[in-house]
Design a protein around this motif. Structure first.
Motif, PDB file in Angstrom:
ATOM      1  N   ALA B   8       0.833  -1.204   0.000  1.00  0.00           N
ATOM      2  CA  ALA B   8       0.000   0.000   0.000  1.00  0.00           C
ATOM      3  C   ALA B   8       0.870   1.258   0.000  1.00  0.00           C
ATOM      4  O   ALA B   8       0.534   2.260  -0.615  1.00  0.00           O
ATOM      5  N   TYR B   9       2.012   1.171   0.682  1.00  0.00           N
ATOM      6  CA  TYR B   9       2.936   2.303   0.742  1.00  0.00           C
ATOM      7  C   TYR B   9       3.470   2.620  -0.651  1.00  0.00           C
ATOM      8  O   TYR B   9       3.513   3.778  -1.079  1.00  0.00           O
ATOM      9  N   LEU B  10       3.853   1.561  -1.373  1.00  0.00           N
ATOM     10  CA  LEU B  10       4.359   1.770  -2.727  1.00  0.00           C
ATOM     11  C   LEU B  10       3.245   2.193  -3.680  1.00  0.00           C
ATOM     12  O   LEU B  10       3.462   2.970  -4.603  1.00  0.00           O
ATOM     13  N   ALA B  11       2.007   1.694  -3.421  1.00  0.00           N
ATOM     14  CA  ALA B  11       0.868   2.089  -4.252  1.00  0.00           C
ATOM     15  C   ALA B  11       0.591   3.580  -4.092  1.00  0.00           C
ATOM     16  O   ALA B  11       0.292   4.281  -5.067  1.00  0.00           O
ATOM     17  N   VAL B  12       0.721   4.072  -2.856  1.00  0.00           N
ATOM     18  CA  VAL B  12       0.530   5.509  -2.613  1.00  0.00           C
ATOM     19  C   VAL B  12       1.590   6.310  -3.381  1.00  0.00           C
ATOM     20  O   VAL B  12       1.283   7.316  -4.018  1.00  0.00           O
ATOM     21  N   SER B  13       2.846   5.838  -3.332  1.00  0.00           N
ATOM     22  CA  SER B  13       3.917   6.527  -4.064  1.00  0.00           C
ATOM     23  C   SER B  13       3.604   6.549  -5.555  1.00  0.00           C
ATOM     24  O   SER B  13       3.824   7.563  -6.231  1.00  0.00           O
ATOM     25  N   LEU B  14       3.094   5.431  -6.065  1.00  0.00           N
ATOM     26  CA  LEU B  14       2.770   5.325  -7.489  1.00  0.00           C
ATOM     27  C   LEU B  14       1.653   6.292  -7.871  1.00  0.00           C
ATOM     28  O   LEU B  14       1.779   7.063  -8.833  1.00  0.00           O
ATOM     29  N   VAL B  15       0.566   6.278  -7.102  1.00  0.00           N
ATOM     30  CA  VAL B  15      -0.585   7.131  -7.420  1.00  0.00           C
ATOM     31  C   VAL B  15      -0.188   8.611  -7.314  1.00  0.00           C
ATOM     32  O   VAL B  15      -0.507   9.420  -8.187  1.00  0.00           O
ATOM     33  N   ALA B  16       0.541   8.947  -6.243  1.00  0.00           N
ATOM     34  CA  ALA B  16       0.943  10.342  -6.063  1.00  0.00           C
ATOM     35  C   ALA B  16       1.847  10.787  -7.209  1.00  0.00           C
ATOM     36  O   ALA B  16       1.712  11.899  -7.731  1.00  0.00           O
ATOM     37  N   GLY B  17       2.755   9.918  -7.630  1.00  0.00           N
ATOM     38  CA  GLY B  17       3.651  10.250  -8.743  1.00  0.00           C
ATOM     39  C   GLY B  17       2.882  10.462 -10.040  1.00  0.00           C
ATOM     40  O   GLY B  17       3.146  11.409 -10.786  1.00  0.00           O
ATOM     41  N   LEU B  18       1.922   9.562 -10.302  1.00  0.00           N
ATOM     42  CA  LEU B  18       1.106   9.693 -11.522  1.00  0.00           C
ATOM     43  C   LEU B  18       0.359  11.021 -11.520  1.00  0.00           C
ATOM     44  O   LEU B  18       0.345  11.747 -12.524  1.00  0.00           O
ATOM     45  N   LEU B  19      -0.282  11.341 -10.390  1.00  0.00           N
ATOM     46  CA  LEU B  19      -1.048  12.592 -10.289  1.00  0.00           C
ATOM     47  C   LEU B  19      -0.130  13.802 -10.458  1.00  0.00           C
ATOM     48  O   LEU B  19      -0.482  14.780 -11.128  1.00  0.00           O
ATOM     49  N   PHE B  20       1.057  13.715  -9.846  1.00  0.00           N
ATOM     50  CA  PHE B  20       1.977  14.846  -9.898  1.00  0.00           C
ATOM     51  C   PHE B  20       2.446  15.110 -11.331  1.00  0.00           C
ATOM     52  O   PHE B  20       2.405  16.241 -11.821  1.00  0.00           O
ATOM     53  N   GLY B  21       2.882  14.044 -12.003  1.00  0.00           N
ATOM     54  CA  GLY B  21       3.371  14.194 -13.382  1.00  0.00           C
ATOM     55  C   GLY B  21       2.261  14.671 -14.313  1.00  0.00           C
ATOM     56  O   GLY B  21       2.463  15.545 -15.156  1.00  0.00           O
ATOM     57  N   ALA B  22       1.044  14.090 -14.137  1.00  0.00           N
ATOM     58  CA  ALA B  22      -0.089  14.492 -14.971  1.00  0.00           C
ATOM     59  C   ALA B  22      -0.427  15.954 -14.726  1.00  0.00           C
ATOM     60  O   ALA B  22      -0.678  16.721 -15.667  1.00  0.00           O
TER      61      ALA B  22
END
Lengths: 143, 160
Positions: B8-22
């Motif tokens: 879940a920790y890595l999933a949060v990093s993934l989602v936050a990164g996607l949102l940030f880049g987008a």
């Protein structure tokens, strides 16, 4: 110069704020990009989430490039190009890396997260780097 | 410290990164000319000033403020044992000096670290020069900070 639609910047800003909030509430980490990549090098200890975040940023930008024209009618984004000669670009990159490391943050860490947390250090940093950047453009022009 | 590898920790990093880049791309902060168009205050009077960056930063800070407020009601984050609050509150020379150097580099290029990373997906010409120099600068900055901290330590040591 054509009129600038206000929606893409507002929605983009909303997503950046959401990303920062998700990382803070979920993992207790500041979404500061200079700190994120600056700590990939030894003696860094927590690197995996940083690689995941940075890789996802790249993917997010590419996905947005596919989706944006459909979401925002009239959205046109030329392929971004860097300005200036290679030496100019190298000098700018060096200053950005050096300055954000020494000053402990950039537009995201100090600008978004720091100001939202009412951090005095971030407030000072943001005032200084915005003023200096504006002065730099006034002196050098957009090369 | 041991690295947290909870899915879940890595999933949060993934989602936050996607949102940030987008977010950066949609806001056009990945285009140096849009950022420089904002920093070019001379254009406010002559026309052609690009206010985009101001429109980006207001909702970004606003949403993060709500996030910070909600986080304040929690003892710990969802998937970590504590909030990694930056602990320092003093205004020192590296903070201000670093902001000056960063401001010059940002004004020269229109690129700050977030867009520099997000642009990898588009690989514009000479981006690798910027990225290489940025990593080198960050690496050197580590030693500059260490040298500064050593000097401070010596300066604050009690006289014999």
């Amino acid at each position: 110069m054509e009129a600038i639609s206000i929606w893409p910047p507002l929605v983009g800003g909303l997503l950046i704020g959401l990303a920062s909030a998700v990382l803070w509430i979920g993992n207790g980490r500041i979404a500061g990009i200079s700190g994120l990549f600056g700590q990939l090098l030894p003696p860094a200890r927590t690197v995996i989430w940083r690689f995941v975040f940075l890789g996802a940023m790249i993917a997010g930008g590419l996905l947005a490039a596919l989706a944006a024209p459909g979401l925002f009618p009239g959205f046109s984004a030329p392929t971004p190009e860097l300005v200036g000669s290679p030496v100019w670009i190298a000098a700018a990159g060096l200053l950005v890396g050096l300055g954000t490391k020494i000053g402990n943050g950039c537009t995201s860490g100090h600008g978004v997260c720091g100001l939202a947390r009412f951090s005095k250090r971030s407030f000072v940093s943001v005032i200084v780097f915005f003023s200096v950047a504006i002065a730099t453009v006034a002196i050098t022009g957009v090369v | 410290m041991r690295e947290t590898l909870h899915p879940a920790y890595l999933a949060v990093s993934l989602v936050a990164g996607l949102l940030f880049g987008a977010g950066l791309y949609i806001a056009q902060m990945t285009d140096p000319l849009v950022v420089l168009g904002f920093l070019d205050f001379g254009a406010i009077t002559t026309g052609g000033w690009n206010p985009s960056l101001a429109l980006v930063i207001v909702p970004a800070i606003g949403v993060m403020m709500l996030g910070v407020r909600y986080a304040g009601t929690r003892a710990r984050p969802l998937f970590e044992h504590k909030f990694f609050h930056p602990e320092r509150t003093d205004i020192d020379t590296p903070l201000v000096g670093g902001a000056v150097l960063f401001g010059i580099g940002w004004g020269m290029s229109g690129i700050c670290p977030g867009p520099a990373i997000t642009l990898i997906g588009f690989m514009p010409e000479n981006l690798w020069i910027f990225l290489g120099a940025m990593f080198l600068g960050s690496f050197l900055g580590h030693y500059v900070l260490e040298a500064f901290n050593r000097r401070e330590l010596i300066a604050s040591a009690p006289a014999e």
